[in-house]
Design a protein around this motif. Structure first.
Motif, PDB file in Angstrom:
ATOM      1  N   ALA A 135       3.590  -5.394  -2.793  1.00  0.00           N
ATOM      2  CA  ALA A 135       2.821  -5.794  -3.987  1.00  0.00           C
ATOM      3  C   ALA A 135       1.324  -5.778  -3.679  1.00  0.00           C
ATOM      4  N   GLY A 136       0.949  -6.299  -2.495  1.00  0.00           N
ATOM      5  CA  GLY A 136      -0.462  -6.325  -2.100  1.00  0.00           C
ATOM      6  C   GLY A 136      -1.042  -4.927  -1.955  1.00  0.00           C
TER       7      GLY A 136
ATOM      8  N   GLU B  41      13.130  -8.176   2.590  1.00  0.00           N
ATOM      9  CA  GLU B  41      12.703  -9.537   2.924  1.00  0.00           C
ATOM     10  C   GLU B  41      11.385  -9.814   2.201  1.00  0.00           C
ATOM     11  N   TRP B  42      11.067 -11.123   2.055  1.00  0.00           N
ATOM     12  CA  TRP B  42       9.850 -11.506   1.337  1.00  0.00           C
ATOM     13  C   TRP B  42       8.564 -10.892   1.910  1.00  0.00           C
ATOM     14  N   PRO B  43       8.378 -10.900   3.256  1.00  0.00           N
ATOM     15  CA  PRO B  43       7.128 -10.332   3.781  1.00  0.00           C
ATOM     16  C   PRO B  43       6.930  -8.875   3.356  1.00  0.00           C
TER      17      PRO B  43
ATOM     18  N   ARG C 109      -4.037  -3.336  -4.156  1.00  0.00           N
ATOM     19  CA  ARG C 109      -5.218  -2.821  -3.454  1.00  0.00           C
ATOM     20  C   ARG C 109      -5.521  -1.387  -3.896  1.00  0.00           C
ATOM     21  N   GLU C 110      -4.449  -0.575  -3.970  1.00  0.00           N
ATOM     22  CA  GLU C 110      -4.561   0.832  -4.358  1.00  0.00           C
ATOM     23  C   GLU C 110      -5.173   0.963  -5.759  1.00  0.00           C
ATOM     24  N   ILE C 111      -4.680   0.137  -6.686  1.00  0.00           N
ATOM     25  CA  ILE C 111      -5.177   0.178  -8.072  1.00  0.00           C
ATOM     26  C   ILE C 111      -6.648  -0.222  -8.119  1.00  0.00           C
ATOM     27  N   ILE C 112      -6.993  -1.310  -7.408  1.00  0.00           N
ATOM     28  CA  ILE C 112      -8.381  -1.794  -7.431  1.00  0.00           C
ATOM     29  C   ILE C 112      -9.318  -0.768  -6.772  1.00  0.00           C
ATOM     30  N   ASP C 113      -8.876  -0.179  -5.651  1.00  0.00           N
ATOM     31  CA  ASP C 113      -9.714   0.818  -4.969  1.00  0.00           C
ATOM     32  C   ASP C 113      -9.932   2.046  -5.860  1.00  0.00           C
TER      33      ASP C 113
END
Ligand code: SF4
Length: 161
Positions: free
Chosen positions: A77-78, A69-71, A82-86
């Protein structure tokens, strides 16, 4: 047959098109009454009808090969973002956006990248699409402008490309 007059979505020329739907078959032709193109279309616009089929399209969100489902897809994706940025910092991500976004969409994408992620790594297809034209206009005419209409071409004795 059902016919609709609309605009080609691809570039800023904004050619008028007539979309015909007959059963499952969609075909597109240039709108003879439209002042931007008087019925003519370039190769991209001419092939618009071929892009309407569902074959090969992703119709549902998929995560790791599973329909979700979309959620769930948005969370996945979020979380990855987040993992990449952290791990690597805000400079580790970039957005390459569509040239067809509306002003409000550009605002939201820029706000996300610059206001929340904290980097300036966002650009769109518009830059690639127009950069060669801008360079040509500047060299030829001294500034970036669209210098003529299609009617000027028909009325010209000499056209330099
Ligand atoms: S038909 Fe070609 S020139 Fe016309 S709007 Fe579409 S992409 Fe642009």
């Amino acid at each position: 047959m059902n016919e609709t007059r609309t605009t080609c979505p691809y570039c800023g020329v904004g050619c008028g098109v007539v979309v015909s739907v007959e059963g499952e078959k969609v075909s597109v032709r240039g709108d003879e009454r439209h002042p931007a193109n008087f019925g003519r279309l370039c190769v991209k616009g001419s092939a618009l009808g071929e892009t309407t089929g569902l074959q090969g399209r992703l119709l549902h969100p998929v995560v790791d090969g599973q329909d979700v489902e979309w959620p769930q897809a948005l969370s996945a994706a979020g979380e990855r973002l987040r993992e990449i940025i952290d791990t690597w910092g805000p400079q580790a991500v970039a957005f390459y956006a569509s040239g067809q976004l509306l002003t409000e969409d550009y605002y939201a994408a820029n706000k996300l990248m610059k206001g929340f992620i904290g980097a300036a790594n966002i650009d769109t297809n518009s830059r690639l699409c127009m950069s060669s034209a801008v360079v040509g206009y500047k060299r030829a005419f001294g500034e970036d402008l669209v210098p003529c209409s299609y009617e000027d071409v028909e009325n010209s004795d000499l056209v330099v490309l």
